[in-house]
Design an enzyme around this catalytic site. Structure first.
Site, short mmCIF file in Angstrom:
data_model
loop_
_atom_site.label_atom_id
_atom_site.label_comp_id
_atom_site.label_asym_id
_atom_site.label_seq_id
_atom_site.Cartn_x
_atom_site.Cartn_y
_atom_site.Cartn_z
N TYR A 19 -25.21 10.48 67.48
CA TYR A 19 -24.15 9.56 67.93
C TYR A 19 -24.55 8.88 69.25
O TYR A 19 -24.44 7.65 69.39
CB TYR A 19 -22.85 10.35 68.11
CG TYR A 19 -21.70 9.59 68.74
CD1 TYR A 19 -20.94 8.71 68.00
CD2 TYR A 19 -21.37 9.78 70.09
CE1 TYR A 19 -19.88 8.02 68.57
CE2 TYR A 19 -20.31 9.10 70.67
CZ TYR A 19 -19.56 8.22 69.91
OH TYR A 19 -18.51 7.54 70.48
N LYS B 155 -25.11 4.94 69.97
CA LYS B 155 -24.34 4.20 70.99
C LYS B 155 -25.28 3.54 71.99
O LYS B 155 -24.98 2.46 72.50
CB LYS B 155 -23.35 5.15 71.68
CG LYS B 155 -22.23 5.62 70.75
CD LYS B 155 -21.32 4.48 70.38
CE LYS B 155 -20.70 4.61 69.03
NZ LYS B 155 -19.81 3.52 68.65
N1 LIG Z 1 -12.31 8.16 71.08
C1 LIG Z 1 -13.12 8.25 72.13
O1 LIG Z 1 -12.97 9.11 73.00
C2 LIG Z 1 -14.24 7.25 72.29
C3 LIG Z 1 -15.00 7.25 73.47
C4 LIG Z 1 -16.00 6.32 73.63
C5 LIG Z 1 -16.27 5.43 72.62
N2 LIG Z 1 -15.55 5.47 71.47
C6 LIG Z 1 -15.88 4.53 70.40
O2 LIG Z 1 -14.73 3.82 70.04
C7 LIG Z 1 -14.72 3.55 68.64
C8 LIG Z 1 -13.44 4.04 68.00
O3 LIG Z 1 -13.27 5.40 68.28
P1 LIG Z 1 -12.11 6.22 67.59
O4 LIG Z 1 -12.01 7.50 68.32
O5 LIG Z 1 -10.89 5.34 67.41
O6 LIG Z 1 -12.77 6.50 66.18
P2 LIG Z 1 -12.12 7.13 64.90
O7 LIG Z 1 -10.86 7.81 65.25
O8 LIG Z 1 -13.19 7.95 64.28
O9 LIG Z 1 -11.77 5.83 64.03
C9 LIG Z 1 -12.75 5.01 63.63
C10 LIG Z 1 -12.22 3.94 62.67
O10 LIG Z 1 -13.34 3.54 61.93
C11 LIG Z 1 -13.08 3.67 60.55
N3 LIG Z 1 -14.32 4.06 59.88
C12 LIG Z 1 -15.10 5.13 60.16
N4 LIG Z 1 -16.13 5.16 59.30
C13 LIG Z 1 -15.98 4.08 58.47
C14 LIG Z 1 -16.73 3.57 57.37
N5 LIG Z 1 -17.83 4.19 56.91
N6 LIG Z 1 -16.31 2.45 56.76
C15 LIG Z 1 -15.17 1.84 57.18
N7 LIG Z 1 -14.44 2.26 58.23
C16 LIG Z 1 -14.85 3.38 58.85
C17 LIG Z 1 -11.98 4.69 60.42
O11 LIG Z 1 -11.18 4.43 59.27
P3 LIG Z 1 -11.32 5.13 57.84
O12 LIG Z 1 -11.53 6.60 58.10
O13 LIG Z 1 -10.01 4.81 57.20
O14 LIG Z 1 -12.47 4.48 57.17
C18 LIG Z 1 -11.17 4.41 61.68
O15 LIG Z 1 -10.26 3.36 61.42
C19 LIG Z 1 -16.00 4.20 68.10
O16 LIG Z 1 -17.02 3.25 68.01
C20 LIG Z 1 -16.34 5.24 69.13
O17 LIG Z 1 -17.72 5.51 69.18
C21 LIG Z 1 -14.53 6.35 71.28
#
Ligand SMILES: NC(=O)c1ccc[n+]([C@@H]2O[C@H](COP(=O)([O-])OP(=O)(O)OC[C@H]3O[C@@H](n4cnc5c(N)ncnc54)[C@H](OP(=O)(O)O)[C@@H]3O)[C@@H](O)[C@H]2O)c1
Length: 261
Positions: free
Chosen positions: A158, A162
């Site tokens: 991951y 990133k």
């Molecule tokens: N949360 C944190 O603390 C954090 C910190 C730093 C950066 N980020 C970044 O912010 C972004 C969002 O984070 P998050 O925590 O909201 O992530 P998440 O909860 O895992 O949600 C990710 C979204 O992407 C979709 N997704 C995942 N795999 C997919 C696939 N193969 N095809 C289509 N859709 C897909 C999921 O929907 P479905 O499951 O319905 O497909 C969901 O809507 C990511 O890029 C993450 O690296 C997050």
């Protein structure tokens, strides 16, 4: 008079990974800024719920399209889904973040990280950018993480993905800004999302809600290449990246990822 957000980045935006968490927050923020939306994710029920709420409350057009971004035919799928819509903004939000020692993770999980978080944003940018360049306006947003700023044990694949997004986005920022297309990479700290809640035991220092991260990231379009929402997170990025030796940065990340599951 400066162009409004919708004039600069509309009339349509596409959000990849929009069924919950930060992607849903991006969709909400963009609808509030007057853009019509194409939303992508795998879970139809959750995606349609986000779309329906925006149609009802924001008065914009919203298309919910079930799509697995890891599929090898993504370029063709994206071209078909966006045909006929003038897409002025693309937000690549989706990620896959398996936690644990590399030697204990199945290989399929690790290569899936590359499919979802490296290959797919590359394809996404390559499919969307040419029409933006031809129009001389548009924007691309790539979600990265503070985890991608140095080695991060237990989330190695991951973190590497990133890191790719940071350098890839910076490179596109350098290429595209002279052609009217703004690129920003969001190197976010912890964000309160269902994905984060499932992996962490509580809020890390500097944790922000998804709406704040989405708004600050969109506000940074045109000022890129990289934004880190939140003063605590910006300070952490500065201290880690500029003041500490690389080995110490990795040791600090190892301590912060040891509680993830
Ligand atoms: N949360 C944190 O603390 C954090 C910190 C730093 C950066 N980020 C970044 O912010 C972004 C969002 O984070 P998050 O925590 O909201 O992530 P998440 O909860 O895992 O949600 C990710 C979204 O992407 C979709 N997704 C995942 N795999 C997919 C696939 N193969 N095809 C289509 N859709 C897909 C999921 O929907 P479905 O499951 O319905 O497909 C969901 O809507 C990511 O890029 C993450 O690296 C997050």
């Amino acid at each position: 008079m400066p162009a409004s957000f919708a004039e600069k980045y509309g009339p349509w935006a596409i959000v990849a990974g929009a069924s919950e968490g930060l992607g849903a927050a991006f969709a909400e923020a963009l609808a509030a800024r007057g853009l019509n939306l194409i939303l992508l994710a795998r879970r139809a029920d959750k995606l349609e719920a986000v779309a329906e709420s925006l149609r009802a409350n924001a008065g914009v057009e919203v298309r919910a399209e079930v799509c697995d971004l890891a599929r090898p035919d993504l370029a063709t799928t994206l071209a078909a889904l966006t045909a006929g819509a003038e897409v002025g903004l693309g937000v690549y939000n989706a990620a896959f973040a398996p936690v644990g020692a590399l030697v204990e993770r199945p290989l399929e999980d690790l290569t899936r990280v590359i499919d979802v978080s490296v290959r797919a944003p590359l394809v996404f940018a390559r499919v969307l950018a040419p029409a933006m360049v031809a129009r001389g306006r548009g924007g691309l947003v790539l979600m990265s993480s503070l985890a991608g700023c140095q080695g991060s044990p237990r989330i190695a694949a991951y973190a590497g993905a990133k890191a790719f997004n940071i350098v890839f986005g910076e490179s596109l920022w350098g290429e595209l800004r002279l052609r009217g297309v703004d690129v920003v990479v969001s190197a976010a700290g912890a964000v309160r999302t269902p994905g984060y809640a499932a992996a962490a035991t509580g809020d890390a220092p500097g944790t922000l809600d998804a709406r704040t991260v989405a708004e600050r990231t969109l506000d940074a379009l045109g000022n890129g290449p990289v934004v880190t929402p939140g003063a605590t997170n910006r300070l952490a990025r500065f201290v880690m990246g500029r003041l500490l030796p690389r080995r110490m940065q990795i040791a600090i990340m190892a301590r912060s990822t040891e509680g993830l599951s």
